[in-house]
Motif scaffolding. Structure first.
Motif, PDB file in Angstrom:
ATOM      1  N   LEU A  23     -49.860  -1.845 -36.624  1.00 42.35           N
ATOM      2  CA  LEU A  23     -48.471  -2.295 -36.729  1.00 42.35           C
ATOM      3  C   LEU A  23     -48.246  -3.063 -38.022  1.00 42.35           C
ATOM      4  N   GLY A  24     -49.177  -3.976 -38.362  1.00 46.68           N
ATOM      5  CA  GLY A  24     -49.019  -4.738 -39.587  1.00 46.68           C
ATOM      6  C   GLY A  24     -49.021  -3.863 -40.835  1.00 46.68           C
ATOM      7  N   LEU A  25     -49.963  -2.908 -40.893  1.00 44.75           N
ATOM      8  CA  LEU A  25     -50.015  -2.012 -42.048  1.00 44.75           C
ATOM      9  C   LEU A  25     -48.770  -1.130 -42.129  1.00 44.75           C
ATOM     10  N   SER A  26     -48.316  -0.625 -40.977  1.00 44.46           N
ATOM     11  CA  SER A  26     -47.146   0.247 -40.990  1.00 44.46           C
ATOM     12  C   SER A  26     -45.891  -0.525 -41.373  1.00 44.46           C
ATOM     13  N   VAL A  27     -45.769  -1.788 -40.890  1.00 41.51           N
ATOM     14  CA  VAL A  27     -44.607  -2.593 -41.278  1.00 41.51           C
ATOM     15  C   VAL A  27     -44.630  -2.884 -42.772  1.00 41.51           C
ATOM     16  N   LEU A  28     -45.806  -3.241 -43.300  1.00 39.36           N
ATOM     17  CA  LEU A  28     -45.918  -3.499 -44.736  1.00 39.36           C
ATOM     18  C   LEU A  28     -45.572  -2.253 -45.548  1.00 39.36           C
ATOM     19  N   LEU A  29     -46.118  -1.112 -45.128  1.00 40.12           N
ATOM     20  CA  LEU A  29     -45.815   0.137 -45.832  1.00 40.12           C
ATOM     21  C   LEU A  29     -44.338   0.484 -45.713  1.00 40.12           C
ATOM     22  N   ALA A  30     -43.739   0.235 -44.543  1.00 43.70           N
ATOM     23  CA  ALA A  30     -42.319   0.534 -44.353  1.00 43.70           C
ATOM     24  C   ALA A  30     -41.456  -0.337 -45.260  1.00 43.70           C
ATOM     25  N   LEU A  31     -41.797  -1.633 -45.361  1.00 42.50           N
ATOM     26  CA  LEU A  31     -41.018  -2.524 -46.226  1.00 42.50           C
ATOM     27  C   LEU A  31     -41.111  -2.097 -47.692  1.00 42.50           C
ATOM     28  N   VAL A  32     -42.334  -1.792 -48.131  1.00 39.61           N
ATOM     29  CA  VAL A  32     -42.497  -1.368 -49.522  1.00 39.61           C
ATOM     30  C   VAL A  32     -41.759  -0.065 -49.780  1.00 39.61           C
ATOM     31  N   THR A  33     -41.904   0.878 -48.852  1.00 41.34           N
ATOM     32  CA  THR A  33     -41.235   2.174 -49.011  1.00 41.34           C
ATOM     33  C   THR A  33     -39.724   2.012 -49.034  1.00 41.34           C
ATOM     34  N   PHE A  34     -39.202   1.203 -48.115  1.00 39.64           N
ATOM     35  CA  PHE A  34     -37.748   1.027 -48.055  1.00 39.64           C
ATOM     36  C   PHE A  34     -37.225   0.375 -49.324  1.00 39.64           C
ATOM     37  N   ASN A  35     -37.929  -0.656 -49.810  1.00 45.19           N
ATOM     38  CA  ASN A  35     -37.460  -1.320 -51.032  1.00 45.19           C
ATOM     39  C   ASN A  35     -37.487  -0.385 -52.240  1.00 45.19           C
ATOM     40  N   VAL A  36     -38.589   0.359 -52.376  1.00 45.11           N
ATOM     41  CA  VAL A  36     -38.700   1.265 -53.521  1.00 45.11           C
ATOM     42  C   VAL A  36     -37.656   2.374 -53.453  1.00 45.11           C
ATOM     43  N   VAL A  37     -37.539   3.012 -52.277  1.00 42.63           N
ATOM     44  CA  VAL A  37     -36.600   4.127 -52.144  1.00 42.63           C
ATOM     45  C   VAL A  37     -35.160   3.645 -52.252  1.00 42.63           C
ATOM     46  N   SER A  38     -34.841   2.509 -51.595  1.00 41.64           N
ATOM     47  CA  SER A  38     -33.463   2.017 -51.652  1.00 41.64           C
ATOM     48  C   SER A  38     -33.083   1.620 -53.080  1.00 41.64           C
TER      49      SER A  38
END
Length: 466
Positions: free
Chosen positions: A20-35
């Motif tokens: 969960l921690g790794l997926s949340v971190l990856l999701a935050l990074v992905t969302f910031n970069v893509v957005s």
């Protein structure tokens, strides 16, 4: 009561939280970069489209005079407007594939195809009129739009467009939901992987638990099979050596108890025969001697039962495997119980008459006899024995008229020399033998209060219809 997590649960939770921690971190990074990328692309396309429309409007308003940008550091020649330009026609002729509104401030007057000048921030209008090209997010009619201002050739004149951000916001919202779902799925997969990993890692521990439980139940020949494991070999060898030593000690103790019991049988039979002879002539004895003789007779009888029980225990501890044969459980219980009590007290229900059991007759008869004898001599008398179908196959109830058994003593009375709360007299081996023989038949035994008072011993055995 607060539930404590076991080792398997803690390993599973650790995997789940890590995933969960790794997926949340990856999701935050992905969302910031893509957005950031999508927002930048949207702003760039809006600025380019507005600049192109401003250039097209420029030629309609000022002819071939090139646009002038004061910020470019070049000398600007004041543009001359075309005579009586149709500003509204020019605005309506602009392509509007992506823009929601087009406005122009020309010769001190606002012209608008769609949109209201009052929706534009005043500082943004002032900056564009002073020659600064800029863009900004604003809210128009409750909708987020990107407003772009482009200066025209003459100071104080500027062109504005705003572009809806609905598509961008929808895309980012969908991306956010997708990343949240991906984080949840990843966490669940982490829990599943943790469960699998903990199961594989703790399988030797589960095997150790099973073997230890088997040893505790009396299967002293149970051993661990992991002696060749490089990680668990030392533990397995130590456990097996301990179990082997315990087995040898128990066998030696059982052999010793058996030898002592056998040695005691001869003098015991002599004493019993002599006591029987004395009791046959008790009327010839002086009155002062009769009572001690009766007490001595009772103690000799207890001594006889102790020797018999010790022989039975030593036989089991010595590894006697017994022999199995098919018996009709109702008939066996009736014969053993009635013979022990010396009267008819057994009831067999019709649904249990045809039940059979693969049993050792000697052991099973001893179970019933010991329970009835315990009720007769130590619990106020046996109130009845009943056999019914149910449970594992067949259930045998033995009721007594004693004071009952306290909750705290209901496990201890089945241990060797366990006498409960002290209200039940006896040697303390009879019920231990019962428990051993019931377990040998893969059954269970327990005790509870009889509804009418006293104790009720319940034996469940795996039987089937003949």
């Amino acid at each position: 009561m607060r539930r404590r997590f076991g080792l398997r649960d803690r390993v599973m939770m650790a995997y789940g939280l890590l995933a969960l921690g790794l997926s949340v971190l990856l999701a935050l990074v992905t969302f910031n970069v893509v957005s950031d990328y999508l927002t930048s692309q949207r702003e760039s396309s809006a600025v380019v489209e507005t600049s192109d429309n401003a250039a097209a409007l420029h030629y309609g308003l000022y002819g071939a005079t090139p646009p002038c940008r004061p910020r470019e550091g070049t000398e600007c020649t004041a543009a001359v407007a075309v005579s009586n330009p149709d500003v509204m026609a020019l605005l309506n002729a602009l392509p509007s594939a992506d823009s929601a509104a087009s406005l122009v401030f020309f010769e001190g007057q606002w012209y608008s195809a769609t949109g209201k000048p009052s929706d534009l921030p005043a500082d943004m209008v002032t900056a564009a009129q002073n020659g600064t090209e800029l863009h900004r997010r604003i809210t128009v009619g409750g909708q987020q739009v990107l407003a772009v201002g482009v200066p025209l050739s003459r100071p104080g004149e500027a062109f504005f467009e705003w572009h809806p951000l609905t598509s961008l916001d929808s895309t980012l919202g969908m991306l956010k939901v997708t990343l949240i779902l991906a984080a949840i799925v990843t966490a669940l997969l982490g829990l599943a992987v943790g469960r699998l990993a903990s199961t594989l890692a703790l399988r030797p521990l589960a095997e150790l638990t099973q073997v230890a439980a088997a040893v505790a139940r009396g299967r002293l020949d149970a051993r661990l099979q992991a002696e060749d494991d490089p990680d668990l070999g030392g533990l397995a060898r130590s456990f097996n050596q301990t179990a082997a030593t315990l087995e040898q000690r128990v066998i030696a103790d059982a052999r010793f108890a058996g030898d002592i019991s056998h040695e005691l049988r001869t003098p015991l039979m002599t004493m019993l025969n002599s006591m029987q002879l004395i009791q046959n002539h008790s009327l010839e004895l002086p009155p002062v001697v009769r009572e001690p003789v009766e007490l001595l007779g009772d103690d000799l009888d207890r001594f006889r039962r102790l020797v018999i029980d010790l022989l039975e225990i030593s036989r089991d501890d010595g590894g006697d495997q017994g022999s199995r044969e098919i018996v009709r459980i109702g008939d066996l219980v009736r014969a053993a119980a009635d013979a022990t009590a010396g009267r008819e007290l057994t009831t067999v229900s019709p649904d249990a008459e045809g039940l059979t059991l693969q049993a050792d007759k000697r052991r099973l008869e001893r179970v019933i006899a010991n329970l009835v004898d315990n009720a007769e001599h130590h619990a106020g008398g046996c109130m009845g024995v009943s056999v019914k179908a149910g449970g594992l196959g067949v259930i045998v109830y033995v009721d007594d008229a004693g004071p009952g058994v306290r909750e705290a003593d209901r496990e201890r009375i089945f241990e060797r020399f366990g006498r409960g709360d002290g209200q039940r007299r006896g040697i303390g081996l009879g019920l231990a033998i019962v428990a051993r023989h019931v377990e040998w038949h893969h059954g269970t035994i327990r005790v509870k209060d009889r509804p009418e008072g006293g104790a009720r011993f319940i034996v469940e055995l795996p039987a089937k219809t003949s």
